[in-house]
Design an enzyme around this catalytic site. Structure first.
Site, PDB file in Angstrom:
ATOM      1  CG  ASP A  35      36.118  19.646 -11.841  1.00  0.00           C
ATOM      2  OD1 ASP A  35      35.655  19.969 -12.819  1.00  0.00           O
ATOM      3  OD2 ASP A  35      36.037  18.408 -11.543  1.00  0.00           O
ATOM      4  CD  GLU A 199      29.337  17.607 -14.342  1.00  0.00           C
ATOM      5  OE1 GLU A 199      29.007  16.526 -13.848  1.00  0.00           O
ATOM      6  OE2 GLU A 199      30.309  17.702 -15.106  1.00  0.00           O
TER       7      GLU A 199
END
Length: 306
Positions: A35, A199
């Site tokens: 991420d 997401e």
């Protein structure tokens, strides 16, 4: 994001254009990541990332050679223990400069749980790093209709700041945030959903459109990981976001930007700054660790590509 990722020991490796995709940056140094949220402050490039010891940090003078920095709140904060047992794990942080100060949103949660929180920290600048935690600004609980993780701060064309967030369950939402407190205010807008999992929202504007990028699929299942980056666009910040086929992202729409392949699979955790997109891809030859990739992000006929 809807996961628990063990980063392990960050190692120094070099990637010499291992991806077959065009305009892939040559990177070196500390490239193990998950991420990666990229942001350029002055002449320095920064990445904040998912970590089991606070908020992971990398920095680079040119965006190519990366050094692992000292984690932010590396020993954890007491209030985090409400959301994960070790009180140290942080997911999908998001860093920006707003109104002359650095702001950092981040998520604390446990894999598979809706008991989640988005926290906020502020500093005089990213480089100074004098971070002060402002506590939780948004929370969710089991049985609710959203999950308070994967924050993304962005500013619309009128100068109004927003926060997008969400994962799995009913997907991605956005709400305005107060320009001073940076806390959510007003209505919540539903932007995207997908039964396969969704997401890591990231919103940006280009020309007359807003673009919503998301990570879909399964992030962290080794060779069975199905993560991929998808997008849609809208003339309104609050949607609807439609893909190239005109399908609303609320109905599972989304044009694939990157699905990976070969040695590096399951790209996701994407972010954009200064015309480039950063993301992680899993290295099938190195225990499926997440590796940093950066590409020039361009637009062709109003659609993003790299």
């Amino acid at each position: 994001m809807f996961k628990h990722f063990k980063q392990g020991v960050v190692c120094a490796i070099a990637l010499l254009a291992l991806s077959a995709q065009a305009a892939t940056w040559t990177l070196s140094g500390s490239l193990i990541t998950h991420d990666p949220d990229i942001y350029k402050e002055g002449s320095t490039w920064w990445i904040v990332e998912t970590s089991d010891t606070g908020i992971g940090v990398k920095y680079s003078p040119d965006g190519h050679a990366w050094t692992q920095g000292v984690s932010i709140f590396g020993s954890g904060l007491s209030w985090w223990k409400q959301y994960n047992s070790n009180g140290k794990t942080v997911w999908a942080p998001d860093v920006h400069v707003w109104n002359g100060k650095a702001i950092l949103y981040y998520a604390v949660s446990t894999f598979g749980s809706q008991k989640s929180a988005i926290g906020l920290a502020t500093a005089s600048s990213i480089a100074t790093g004098n971070w002060v935690d402002q506590g939780a600004v948004l929370t969710s609980a089991a049985g609710g209709d959203f999950n308070a993780i994967d924050p993304n701060f962005f500013v619309d064309k009128s100068g109004q700041p927003w926060l997008s967030y969400g994962s799995f369950w009913t997907g991605i939402y956005t709400t305005r945030v107060d320009a001073n407190t940076l806390k959510p205010i007003g209505s919540r807008y539903h932007l995207a959903a997908d039964s396969s999992g969704i997401e890591n929202s990231f919103i940006m504007s280009n020309g007359s459109y807003y673009y919503l990028f998301v990570s879909k699929g399964t992030c962290c299942a080794g060779a069975n990981s199905t993560y991929h980056i998808s997008y849609g666009r809208s003339t309104s910040m609050t949607g609807p976001y439609l893909d190239k086929n005109g399908v609303d992202m609320l109905n599972g729409g989304g044009t694939t930007l990157d699905a990976g392949g070969g040695r590096f699979i399951a790209p996701g955790g994407e972010s954009v700054s200064n015309g480039v997109m950063a993301r992680h891809e899993l290295d099938s030859q190195n225990s499926y660790n997440g590796v940093l990739f950066i590409n020039d992000l361009t637009f062709s006929n109003g659609w993003p590509t790299y």
